[in-house]
Scaffold this motif. Structure first.
Motif, PDB file in Angstrom:
ATOM      1  N   ARG A  30       4.746   3.953  -6.184  1.00 23.80           N
ATOM      2  CA  ARG A  30       4.318   2.602  -5.824  1.00 23.80           C
ATOM      3  C   ARG A  30       2.821   2.448  -6.061  1.00 23.80           C
ATOM      4  O   ARG A  30       2.355   1.395  -6.505  1.00 23.80           O
ATOM      5  CB  ARG A  30       4.654   2.313  -4.357  1.00 23.80           C
ATOM      6  CG  ARG A  30       4.460   0.835  -3.993  1.00 23.80           C
ATOM      7  CD  ARG A  30       4.723   0.584  -2.525  1.00 23.80           C
ATOM      8  NE  ARG A  30       6.096   0.874  -2.173  1.00 23.80           N
ATOM      9  CZ  ARG A  30       6.476   1.796  -1.282  1.00 23.80           C
ATOM     10  NH1 ARG A  30       5.553   2.540  -0.677  1.00 23.80           N
ATOM     11  NH2 ARG A  30       7.731   1.993  -0.992  1.00 23.80           N
ATOM     12  N   TYR A 142      13.024  13.873 -13.834  1.00 22.73           N
ATOM     13  CA  TYR A 142      13.820  12.650 -13.762  1.00 22.73           C
ATOM     14  C   TYR A 142      14.978  12.743 -12.781  1.00 22.73           C
ATOM     15  O   TYR A 142      15.684  11.758 -12.550  1.00 22.73           O
ATOM     16  CB  TYR A 142      14.277  12.231 -15.162  1.00 22.73           C
ATOM     17  CG  TYR A 142      13.195  11.423 -15.825  1.00 22.73           C
ATOM     18  CD1 TYR A 142      13.213  10.039 -15.786  1.00 22.73           C
ATOM     19  CD2 TYR A 142      12.099  12.044 -16.403  1.00 22.73           C
ATOM     20  CE1 TYR A 142      12.182   9.288 -16.329  1.00 22.73           C
ATOM     21  CE2 TYR A 142      11.062  11.312 -16.955  1.00 22.73           C
ATOM     22  CZ  TYR A 142      11.110   9.927 -16.910  1.00 22.73           C
ATOM     23  OH  TYR A 142      10.085   9.195 -17.435  1.00 22.73           O
ATOM     24  N   LEU A 145      14.579  10.137 -10.099  1.00 27.08           N
ATOM     25  CA  LEU A 145      14.641   8.710 -10.432  1.00 27.08           C
ATOM     26  C   LEU A 145      15.635   7.923  -9.591  1.00 27.08           C
ATOM     27  O   LEU A 145      15.273   6.858  -9.065  1.00 27.08           O
ATOM     28  CB  LEU A 145      14.932   8.537 -11.926  1.00 27.08           C
ATOM     29  CG  LEU A 145      15.048   7.083 -12.412  1.00 27.08           C
ATOM     30  CD1 LEU A 145      13.739   6.333 -12.191  1.00 27.08           C
ATOM     31  CD2 LEU A 145      15.444   7.041 -13.885  1.00 27.08           C
ATOM     32  N   TYR A 149      14.246   4.970  -7.271  1.00 27.66           N
ATOM     33  CA  TYR A 149      14.575   3.590  -7.652  1.00 27.66           C
ATOM     34  C   TYR A 149      15.217   2.837  -6.486  1.00 27.66           C
ATOM     35  O   TYR A 149      14.872   1.687  -6.208  1.00 27.66           O
ATOM     36  CB  TYR A 149      15.506   3.585  -8.862  1.00 27.66           C
ATOM     37  CG  TYR A 149      15.952   2.199  -9.265  1.00 27.66           C
ATOM     38  CD1 TYR A 149      15.033   1.254  -9.720  1.00 27.66           C
ATOM     39  CD2 TYR A 149      17.289   1.820  -9.158  1.00 27.66           C
ATOM     40  CE1 TYR A 149      15.428  -0.020 -10.074  1.00 27.66           C
ATOM     41  CE2 TYR A 149      17.690   0.544  -9.507  1.00 27.66           C
ATOM     42  CZ  TYR A 149      16.764  -0.372  -9.965  1.00 27.66           C
ATOM     43  OH  TYR A 149      17.155  -1.636 -10.310  1.00 27.66           O
ATOM     44  N   ARG A 150      16.147   3.492  -5.776  1.00 29.40           N
ATOM     45  CA  ARG A 150      16.778   2.833  -4.624  1.00 29.40           C
ATOM     46  C   ARG A 150      15.743   2.506  -3.544  1.00 29.40           C
ATOM     47  O   ARG A 150      15.781   1.433  -2.935  1.00 29.40           O
ATOM     48  CB  ARG A 150      17.876   3.727  -4.050  1.00 29.40           C
ATOM     49  CG  ARG A 150      19.135   3.796  -4.906  1.00 29.40           C
ATOM     50  CD  ARG A 150      20.295   4.430  -4.138  1.00 29.40           C
ATOM     51  NE  ARG A 150      20.017   5.819  -3.772  1.00 29.40           N
ATOM     52  CZ  ARG A 150      20.318   6.861  -4.540  1.00 29.40           C
ATOM     53  NH1 ARG A 150      20.886   6.661  -5.728  1.00 29.40           N
ATOM     54  NH2 ARG A 150      20.049   8.082  -4.141  1.00 29.40           N
ATOM     55  N   LEU A 152      12.533   1.920  -4.041  1.00 23.49           N
ATOM     56  CA  LEU A 152      11.700   0.818  -4.528  1.00 23.49           C
ATOM     57  C   LEU A 152      12.454  -0.511  -4.481  1.00 23.49           C
ATOM     58  O   LEU A 152      11.847  -1.567  -4.298  1.00 23.49           O
ATOM     59  CB  LEU A 152      11.218   1.107  -5.947  1.00 23.49           C
ATOM     60  CG  LEU A 152      10.149   2.203  -6.062  1.00 23.49           C
ATOM     61  CD1 LEU A 152       9.849   2.508  -7.530  1.00 23.49           C
ATOM     62  CD2 LEU A 152       8.865   1.781  -5.348  1.00 23.49           C
ATOM     63  N   GLN A 153      13.760  -0.467  -4.645  1.00 20.21           N
ATOM     64  CA  GLN A 153      14.553  -1.689  -4.489  1.00 20.21           C
ATOM     65  C   GLN A 153      14.412  -2.237  -3.072  1.00 20.21           C
ATOM     66  O   GLN A 153      14.357  -3.459  -2.867  1.00 20.21           O
ATOM     67  CB  GLN A 153      16.022  -1.410  -4.790  1.00 20.21           C
ATOM     68  CG  GLN A 153      16.384  -1.398  -6.267  1.00 20.21           C
ATOM     69  CD  GLN A 153      17.869  -1.223  -6.479  1.00 20.21           C
ATOM     70  OE1 GLN A 153      18.488  -0.330  -5.903  1.00 20.21           O
ATOM     71  NE2 GLN A 153      18.455  -2.088  -7.296  1.00 20.21           N
ATOM     72  N   ALA A 160      11.969  -4.438  -8.676  1.00 26.75           N
ATOM     73  CA  ALA A 160      12.302  -3.061  -9.051  1.00 26.75           C
ATOM     74  C   ALA A 160      13.283  -3.070 -10.214  1.00 26.75           C
ATOM     75  O   ALA A 160      13.162  -2.269 -11.153  1.00 26.75           O
ATOM     76  CB  ALA A 160      12.890  -2.312  -7.857  1.00 26.75           C
ATOM     77  N   GLY A 161      14.251  -3.971 -10.192  1.00 25.03           N
ATOM     78  CA  GLY A 161      15.197  -4.076 -11.293  1.00 25.03           C
ATOM     79  C   GLY A 161      14.575  -4.704 -12.520  1.00 25.03           C
ATOM     80  O   GLY A 161      14.820  -4.262 -13.654  1.00 25.03           O
ATOM     81  N   PHE A 164      12.427  -2.028 -14.150  1.00 26.85           N
ATOM     82  CA  PHE A 164      13.005  -0.686 -14.128  1.00 26.85           C
ATOM     83  C   PHE A 164      12.466   0.183 -15.256  1.00 26.85           C
ATOM     84  O   PHE A 164      12.239   1.381 -15.086  1.00 26.85           O
ATOM     85  CB  PHE A 164      14.533  -0.781 -14.236  1.00 26.85           C
ATOM     86  CG  PHE A 164      15.197   0.542 -14.491  1.00 26.85           C
ATOM     87  CD1 PHE A 164      15.348   1.454 -13.459  1.00 26.85           C
ATOM     88  CD2 PHE A 164      15.644   0.893 -15.760  1.00 26.85           C
ATOM     89  CE1 PHE A 164      15.944   2.685 -13.680  1.00 26.85           C
ATOM     90  CE2 PHE A 164      16.237   2.125 -15.991  1.00 26.85           C
ATOM     91  CZ  PHE A 164      16.392   3.023 -14.951  1.00 26.85           C
ATOM     92  N   ILE A 167       9.204   1.684 -14.263  1.00 26.83           N
ATOM     93  CA  ILE A 167       9.422   2.762 -13.294  1.00 26.83           C
ATOM     94  C   ILE A 167       9.878   4.022 -14.021  1.00 26.83           C
ATOM     95  O   ILE A 167       9.381   5.128 -13.769  1.00 26.83           O
ATOM     96  CB  ILE A 167      10.471   2.337 -12.243  1.00 26.83           C
ATOM     97  CG1 ILE A 167       9.971   1.142 -11.434  1.00 26.83           C
ATOM     98  CG2 ILE A 167      10.815   3.510 -11.322  1.00 26.83           C
ATOM     99  CD1 ILE A 167      11.022   0.526 -10.513  1.00 26.83           C
ATOM    100  N   PHE A 168      10.801   3.854 -14.951  1.00 22.04           N
ATOM    101  CA  PHE A 168      11.326   4.985 -15.721  1.00 22.04           C
ATOM    102  C   PHE A 168      10.198   5.692 -16.470  1.00 22.04           C
ATOM    103  O   PHE A 168      10.093   6.920 -16.455  1.00 22.04           O
ATOM    104  CB  PHE A 168      12.383   4.479 -16.704  1.00 22.04           C
ATOM    105  CG  PHE A 168      13.063   5.566 -17.483  1.00 22.04           C
ATOM    106  CD1 PHE A 168      14.221   6.160 -16.997  1.00 22.04           C
ATOM    107  CD2 PHE A 168      12.567   5.995 -18.707  1.00 22.04           C
ATOM    108  CE1 PHE A 168      14.858   7.174 -17.706  1.00 22.04           C
ATOM    109  CE2 PHE A 168      13.188   7.008 -19.420  1.00 22.04           C
ATOM    110  CZ  PHE A 168      14.342   7.599 -18.917  1.00 22.04           C
TER     111      PHE A 168
END
Length: 454
Positions: A30, A142, A145, A149-150, A152-153, A160-161, A164, A167-168
C-alpha cells in the motif's frame, strides 16, 4: 573485496514468516502503490491512463501475462553483468531518462558513485549506460499475491481490481531489493524519484536495512507526493519545501540547492527583445483534439512565427499526422534532445501542466499556461499561475492576444520570477547548484556514512 555472511532474511525469504507476514506485506504494498490508489491518479484522462493501466480488464490481463513472461520469467534467464563494481559504492538510482540527467553530475563529483537501475528498466537513450540490479528472484515472491490482493480489496475497494496489473507488477520489488542491499552493501542510495513503485520499494528496503538515503529533486513537486522520507533531501527551492510540508512530516535534513541540471544553461538566457520562435510542449494529460485545434489556430494566425511541437518523452501517441497537416511545423524528440537545449532554441513556451514552464522561465522565455482539453486533474497543478511565475490564457483568442503582445516586446527580467522555485537564483551561487549539491552530499556522507554499509 570480502564481505561478512548475509544475515538471515526473515523479511525477504519466500520460505519464512516473521517480518514478512501478511500484514507487513499489505502495508508495504500500500505504501509502495499509494499514489496509484488516490483520486488524482484515478481521474487521469483515459488516454493518459491507458498505457499505465488499460481500462479493459482483458487488456490488463494481457499486460499481466506479458509482464510475467517478459520480465518475471524472462529475467530469470538473463544474468546481470555490470560494467562496474556495485559493492560499497554510492548508488545513484534512476527510473527514467530525466532521472539520469538529474543525477549524472554526482557520478562525476563523487568518485565512488555508480548509476543503478532495475533490471530491464527503460532509461531512454541511457539504457546501456547504467548498472542493473537483478530481478531474477522477483518471481519467487508471487505466492503472497492472492492474500495481498484480497486484503487490498478490503482497504481500497474497487480500485484494487481496477489497478490489479499495477499491484501485480509491484510484488517482490521490496524483497529483491533488500537482498541486493545485503549483498552489495552500498554506502548510500541517492534517489531522484520518490513516488514510482520500484523507487518506493527500494526506499523502504533501505529503511528496513538501516541504509542511508538521499534525494535530489528532479522536477517540480506536487502536494500529492508521499512525505519526504530520506536522510537528506536536496530541494531546488522554497516551493518544493512548502509543498512537501503539506504532504506530511519532513524527515531528515533538507538543503535548498537550486536546480543542478540547469547550471550549464543559465548563462545562455534568452535576450531576444521579442518572440519569434515558439515552443509548444504537451504531456500525456493533454487531449489530442485540443492540441490539434490549438496548432490549427496558431499556425493560421501567426504565419510569421516558427512553431516547434514537443511531446513528453513518455507519450506513446502518434503525432505524425501533424506533420502532414502543418508542413511548417517543426518537431523535437524529447527522448533525444535535452529540455534545456530545446528551450534555448526558442523565445516562448505554450504548455499546460508541466514543469517545463519553470525551466523556460529560468532561461527567460515568455511562458504561458494554456490547457489542451478539460481533464479532471487540478487546474494549474503546479501552482505556477497562482504564484505569478507565468501568465495564463483560457481561450485560443486570449492565447493569440498574449502572443501578439510578446511579438511586440518580451520582458528582459522574466527569469527573476523563478526565485521562489530556485534558491540560488540571484545569489553568488547561481549557476553553481551542482557544486553546492555535491558538497552538501559529501558532508552528509562524511557524517552519516563515513564507512557505513547497508
Amino acid at each position: 573485496m570480502s564481505h561478512p555472511p548475509l544475515p538471515s532474511e526473515s523479511s525477504g525469504s519466500p520460505l519464512s514468516g516473521g517480518e514478512g507476514s501478511r500484514g507487513g506485506e499489505v502495508t508495504r504494498l500500500r505504501d509502495i502503490l499509494q499514489l496509484r490508489f488516490t483520486d488524482l491518479f484515478a481521474s487521469l484522462p483515459a488516454h493518459a491512463l491507458e498505457p499505465i493501466s488499460p481500462a479493459s480488464p482483458w487488456k490488463r490481463l494481457l499486460k499481466v501475462a506479458g509482464y510475467a513472461g517478459l520480465r518475471l520469467v524472462g529475467n530469470v534467464f538473463r544474468k546481470v553483468r555490470n560494467p562496474e563494481d556495485l559493492h560499497g559504492k554510492v548508488w545513484l538510482y534512476v527510473v527514467s531518462q530525466n532521472n539520469y540527467d538529474s543525477l549524472q553530475f554526482l557520478r562525476e563529483a563523487l568518485p565512488d558513485a555508480v548509476l543503478v537501475a532495475g533490471q530491464s528498466k527503460q532509461i531512454g537513450r541511457y539504457n546501456g549506460a547504467v548498472n542493473r540490479l537483478s530481478l531474477r528472484r522477483k518471481l519467487l515472491y508471487y505466492g503472497q499475491l492472492p492474500g495481498v490482493y484480497r486484503a487490498l480489496q478490503r482497504t481500497e475497494g474497487e480500485r484494487a481490481g481496477r489497478f490489479f496489473d499495477l499491484i501485480f507488477n509491484a510484488v517482490g520489488y521490496y524483497e529483491v531489493y533488500r537482498r541486493a542491499l545485503r549483498h552489495y552493501r552500498p554506502r548510500a542510495v541517492v534517489f531522484a524519484n520518490d513516488h514510482n513503485d520500484d523507487a518506493r520499494a527500494l526506499l523502504l528496503a533501505c529503511q528496513a536495512e538501516g541504509g542511508p538515503t538521499a534525494y535530489v529533486q528532479h522536477a517540480t513537486v506536487s502536494t500529492s507526493f508521499p512525505p519526504l522520507g530520506f536522510g537528506l533531501s536536496l530541494l531546488e527551492g522554497q516551493d518544493a519545501l512548502d509543498k512537501y510540508r503539506q504532504c506530511g512530516s519532513v524527515a531528515g535534513q533538507v538543503a535548498l540547492v537550486g536546480m543542478p541540471k540547469a547550471d550549464a544553461f543559465l548563462a545562455r538566457r534568452n535576450r531576444a527583445p521579442a518572440v519569434r520562435r515558439v515552443a509548444l510542449a504537451c504531456n500525456t494529460l493533454d487531449d489530442t483534439a485540443a492540441i490539434t485545434a490549438a496548432l490549427d489556430y496558431l499556425l493560421a494566425e501567426f504565419p510569421d512565427l516558427t512553431f516547434t511541437f514537443r511531446p513528453h518523452p513518455g507519450d506513446t501517441r502518434d503525432f505524425s499526422f501533424l506533420a502532414a497537416r502543418h508542413p511548417a511545423l517543426q518537431f523535437s524528440d524529447a527522448r533525444q534532445q535535452n529540455v534545456f537545449e530545446f528551450l534555448s532554441e526558442h523565445d516562448a513556451l505554450l504548455a499546460a501542466d508541466t514543469s517545463t514552464h519553470l525551466e523556460a522561465t529560468l532561461l527567460n522565455l515568455a511562458s504561458v499556461y494554456f490547457r489542451f482539453g478539460t481533464h479532471g486533474i487540478a487546474d494549474d497543478y503546479y501552482g505556477y499561475v497562482a504564484h505569478g511565475l507565468i501568465e495564463r490564457a483560457d481561450t485560443l483568442p486570449a492565447l493569440g492576444v498574449w502572443l501578439r503582445q510578446m511579438q511586440l516586446s518580451k520582458p528582459a527580467d522574466l527569469y527573476q520570477r523563478a526565485s521562489y522555485y530556485n534558491a540560488t537564483l540571484g545569489t553568488p551561487e547561481e549557476g553553481r547548484s551542482q557544486q553546492r549539491a555535491a558538497q552538501v552530499l559529501r558532508e552528509w556522507l562524511a557524517e552519516t556514512a563515513p564507512t557505513a554499509r547497508v
